[in-house]
Design an enzyme around this catalytic site. Structure first.
Site, PDB file in Angstrom:
ATOM      1  N   LYS A   1       0.842  -1.217   0.000  1.00 41.43           N
ATOM      2  CA  LYS A   1       0.000   0.000   0.000  1.00 41.43           C
ATOM      3  C   LYS A   1       0.871   1.260   0.000  1.00 41.43           C
ATOM      4  CE  LYS A   1      -2.068  -1.028   3.880  1.00 41.43           C
ATOM      5  NZ  LYS A   1      -1.404  -2.315   4.179  1.00 41.43           N
TER       6      LYS A   1
ATOM      7  N   ARG B   1      11.060  -0.858  11.059  1.00 43.66           N
ATOM      8  CA  ARG B   1       9.940  -0.341  11.852  1.00 43.66           C
ATOM      9  C   ARG B   1       9.796  -1.121  13.152  1.00 43.66           C
ATOM     10  NH1 ARG B   1       4.723   0.501   7.982  1.00 43.66           N
ATOM     11  NH2 ARG B   1       3.747  -0.626   9.697  1.00 43.66           N
TER      12      ARG B   1
ATOM     13  N   ARG C   1      11.695  -5.379   5.188  1.00 42.43           N
ATOM     14  CA  ARG C   1      11.384  -3.963   4.947  1.00 42.43           C
ATOM     15  C   ARG C   1      12.256  -3.044   5.808  1.00 42.43           C
ATOM     16  NH1 ARG C   1       5.448  -1.801   5.585  1.00 42.43           N
ATOM     17  NH2 ARG C   1       5.632  -2.746   7.643  1.00 42.43           N
TER      18      ARG C   1
ATOM     19  N   ARG D   1      -0.993  -8.158  13.441  1.00 38.73           N
ATOM     20  CA  ARG D   1      -1.566  -7.258  12.431  1.00 38.73           C
ATOM     21  C   ARG D   1      -2.287  -8.049  11.340  1.00 38.73           C
ATOM     22  NH1 ARG D   1       3.932  -4.878  11.484  1.00 38.73           N
ATOM     23  NH2 ARG D   1       3.220  -3.987   9.519  1.00 38.73           N
TER      24      ARG D   1
ATOM     25  N   ARG E   1      -9.989   1.118   7.881  1.00 34.59           N
ATOM     26  CA  ARG E   1      -9.490  -0.205   8.222  1.00 34.59           C
ATOM     27  C   ARG E   1     -10.543  -1.011   8.968  1.00 34.59           C
ATOM     28  NH1 ARG E   1      -3.260  -1.008   9.339  1.00 34.59           N
ATOM     29  NH2 ARG E   1      -3.186   0.877   8.112  1.00 34.59           N
TER      30      ARG E   1
HETATM   31  P1  AP5 Z   1       4.777  -1.568   1.975  1.00 36.26           P
HETATM   32  O1  AP5 Z   1       4.466  -0.728   0.793  1.00 36.26           O
HETATM   33  O2  AP5 Z   1       5.449  -0.952   3.141  1.00 36.26           O
HETATM   34  O3  AP5 Z   1       3.481  -2.374   2.469  1.00 36.26           O
HETATM   35  P2  AP5 Z   1       2.139  -1.829   3.194  1.00 36.26           P
HETATM   36  O4  AP5 Z   1       1.007  -2.492   2.505  1.00 36.26           O
HETATM   37  O5  AP5 Z   1       2.169  -0.345   3.252  1.00 36.26           O
HETATM   38  O6  AP5 Z   1       2.277  -2.508   4.604  1.00 36.26           O
HETATM   39  P3  AP5 Z   1       2.255  -1.871   6.067  1.00 36.26           P
HETATM   40  O7  AP5 Z   1       3.002  -2.843   6.956  1.00 36.26           O
HETATM   41  O8  AP5 Z   1       2.733  -0.443   6.066  1.00 36.26           O
HETATM   42  O9  AP5 Z   1       0.790  -1.900   6.459  1.00 36.26           O
HETATM   43  P4  AP5 Z   1       0.278  -1.772   7.893  1.00 36.26           P
HETATM   44  O10 AP5 Z   1      -1.169  -1.693   7.680  1.00 36.26           O
HETATM   45  O11 AP5 Z   1       0.738  -2.860   8.802  1.00 36.26           O
HETATM   46  O12 AP5 Z   1       0.966  -0.468   8.489  1.00 36.26           O
HETATM   47  P5  AP5 Z   1       0.523   1.040   8.602  1.00 36.26           P
HETATM   48  O13 AP5 Z   1       1.733   1.858   8.593  1.00 36.26           O
HETATM   49  O14 AP5 Z   1      -0.556   1.358   7.652  1.00 36.26           O
HETATM   50  O15 AP5 Z   1       5.676  -2.811   1.426  1.00 36.26           O
HETATM   51  C1  AP5 Z   1       6.253  -3.742   2.333  1.00 36.26           C
HETATM   52  C2  AP5 Z   1       7.665  -4.124   1.846  1.00 36.26           C
HETATM   53  O16 AP5 Z   1       7.559  -4.782   0.592  1.00 36.26           O
HETATM   54  C3  AP5 Z   1       8.618  -2.935   1.633  1.00 36.26           C
HETATM   55  O17 AP5 Z   1       9.917  -3.337   1.994  1.00 36.26           O
HETATM   56  C4  AP5 Z   1       8.551  -2.680   0.128  1.00 36.26           C
HETATM   57  O18 AP5 Z   1       9.751  -2.106  -0.360  1.00 36.26           O
HETATM   58  C5  AP5 Z   1       8.313  -4.100  -0.409  1.00 36.26           C
HETATM   59  N1  AP5 Z   1       7.496  -4.112  -1.615  1.00 36.26           N
HETATM   60  C6  AP5 Z   1       6.362  -3.377  -1.855  1.00 36.26           C
HETATM   61  N2  AP5 Z   1       5.855  -3.682  -3.067  1.00 36.26           N
HETATM   62  C7  AP5 Z   1       6.677  -4.632  -3.603  1.00 36.26           C
HETATM   63  C8  AP5 Z   1       6.675  -5.351  -4.835  1.00 36.26           C
HETATM   64  N3  AP5 Z   1       5.723  -5.151  -5.779  1.00 36.26           N
HETATM   65  N4  AP5 Z   1       7.643  -6.264  -5.040  1.00 36.26           N
HETATM   66  C9  AP5 Z   1       8.612  -6.483  -4.103  1.00 36.26           C
HETATM   67  N5  AP5 Z   1       8.681  -5.821  -2.921  1.00 36.26           N
HETATM   68  C10 AP5 Z   1       7.712  -4.906  -2.668  1.00 36.26           C
HETATM   69  O19 AP5 Z   1      -0.119   1.083  10.077  1.00 36.26           O
HETATM   70  C11 AP5 Z   1       0.715   0.891  11.205  1.00 36.26           C
HETATM   71  C12 AP5 Z   1      -0.130   0.819  12.455  1.00 36.26           C
HETATM   72  O20 AP5 Z   1      -0.806   2.084  12.661  1.00 36.26           O
HETATM   73  C13 AP5 Z   1      -1.264  -0.213  12.446  1.00 36.26           C
HETATM   74  O21 AP5 Z   1      -0.819  -1.505  12.795  1.00 36.26           O
HETATM   75  C14 AP5 Z   1      -2.206   0.391  13.491  1.00 36.26           C
HETATM   76  O22 AP5 Z   1      -1.727   0.163  14.787  1.00 36.26           O
HETATM   77  C15 AP5 Z   1      -2.093   1.882  13.216  1.00 36.26           C
HETATM   78  N6  AP5 Z   1      -3.098   2.318  12.239  1.00 36.26           N
HETATM   79  C16 AP5 Z   1      -2.854   2.813  10.995  1.00 36.26           C
HETATM   80  N7  AP5 Z   1      -4.003   3.095  10.369  1.00 36.26           N
HETATM   81  C17 AP5 Z   1      -5.003   2.753  11.228  1.00 36.26           C
HETATM   82  C18 AP5 Z   1      -6.418   2.778  11.124  1.00 36.26           C
HETATM   83  N8  AP5 Z   1      -7.032   3.212  10.005  1.00 36.26           N
HETATM   84  N9  AP5 Z   1      -7.132   2.329  12.181  1.00 36.26           N
HETATM   85  C19 AP5 Z   1      -6.526   1.895  13.310  1.00 36.26           C
HETATM   86  N10 AP5 Z   1      -5.187   1.837  13.470  1.00 36.26           N
HETATM   87  C20 AP5 Z   1      -4.426   2.263  12.432  1.00 36.26           C
HETATM   88 MG    MG Z   2       2.358   1.081   4.797  1.00 36.07          MG
END
Ligand code: AP5
Ligand code: MG
Length: 235
Positions: free
Chosen positions: A17, A162, A130, A173, A93
């Protein structure tokens, strides 16, 4: 001229994402709004919000709906979202958050909800390797690091692992995704807003798939139809 767009990108943790939303934000010239990045910035600054969210995030738990809904409502009120739109990453979410977003926007105002579909075995590999820029949030992977000694290619910030990319927090998660976020996919499908896009393959290939899906969506959203389709609710 490339039209603006109002997008939500869904997908399990590690689906890509953040990686794709940053690219879509550049392509469509709209702000990339990532609730995860907003929380990480709040934690770094030591603000009351950051102090409240830190423990939950590090453990892989969700922050409560009321806090996230208020934070996004405030962000969507900024002028930069008004002229061309936005791309939302990690929000909504839960179904409660999706309803709050629908209440905030005019009917039919969201152009598309894209779900990046990636098998769990692959997201686990992506998350394990990552690394993220502490300052601008740009994503790297141990197999594709920045050019110079874990210094961000984009802004010069430090590139680190992270805090919530531990095995236990990743498991939690992914579990929460199944229980809280997967029902959203059906919620948006029922409303005719969902498009599923494979997130497998290199990042350029995934971006090309997303752009094709976005550009070939029915001419409904207000940014494409000069207002004709506005207010029609379901597509
Ligand atoms: P990346 O692009 O980082 O993946 P992502 O889908 O963004 O995964 P996240 O782990 O960031 O999602 P998340 O929901 O756990 O975390 P968030 O920060 O939103 O890609 C991952 C890796 O793969 C990277 O190394 C990248 O380089 C590689 N990659 C990407 N695409 C690739 C490809 N095509 N081929 C090869 N490699 C690739 O949320 C964090 C925390 O915040 C949550 O756990 C929660 O506690 C809180 N939070 C955030 N939003 C909310 C909400 N709406 N409600 C409640 N709590 C929330
Ligand atoms: Mg992310």
């Amino acid at each position: 001229m490339i039209p603006g767009v109002k997008l939500v990108v869904l997908g399990k943790q590690g689906a890509g994402k953040g990686t794709q939303c940053m690219r879509l934000s550049h392509h469509y010239v709209v702000p990339h709004i990532s609730t995860g990045d907003m929380f990480r910035a709040a934690i770094k600054s030591g603000s009351p919000l950051g102090r409240k969210a830190r423990e939950l995030i590090d453990a892989g738990e969700l922050v409560s709906d009321d806090i996230v809904i208020a934070m996004v409502a405030e962000r969507l009120n900024h002028n930069d979202t008004k002229s061309r739109g936005f791309v939302l990453d990690g929000y909504p979410r839960t179904v409660v958050q999706a309803q709050a977003l629908a209440d905030l926007l005019a009917p039919g105002d969201l152009d598309m909800v894209a779900e990046l579909v990636v098998p769990t075995s692959l997201v686990l590999k992506r998350l394990a390797g990552r690394r993220v820029c502490e300052d601008c949030g740009h994503n790297y992977h141990v197999s594709a690091p920045p050019r110079v000694d874990w210094t961000c290619d984009i802004c010069g910030g430090e590139v680190v692992q992270r805090e919530d990319d531990t095995e236990a927090a990743i498991r939690r998660r992914l579990d929460l995704y199944e229980h809280e976020t997967a029902p959203l996919v059906d919620w948006y499908r029922e409303r005719g807003q969902l498009v599923q896009v494979s997130g497998v393959g290199n990042a350029d290939a995934v971006t090309a798939r997303l752009v094709k899906a976005i550009d070939s969506r029915p001419p409904f959203g207000r940014f494409r139809s000069s207002g004709k389709g506005k207010g029609q609710g379901k597509r």
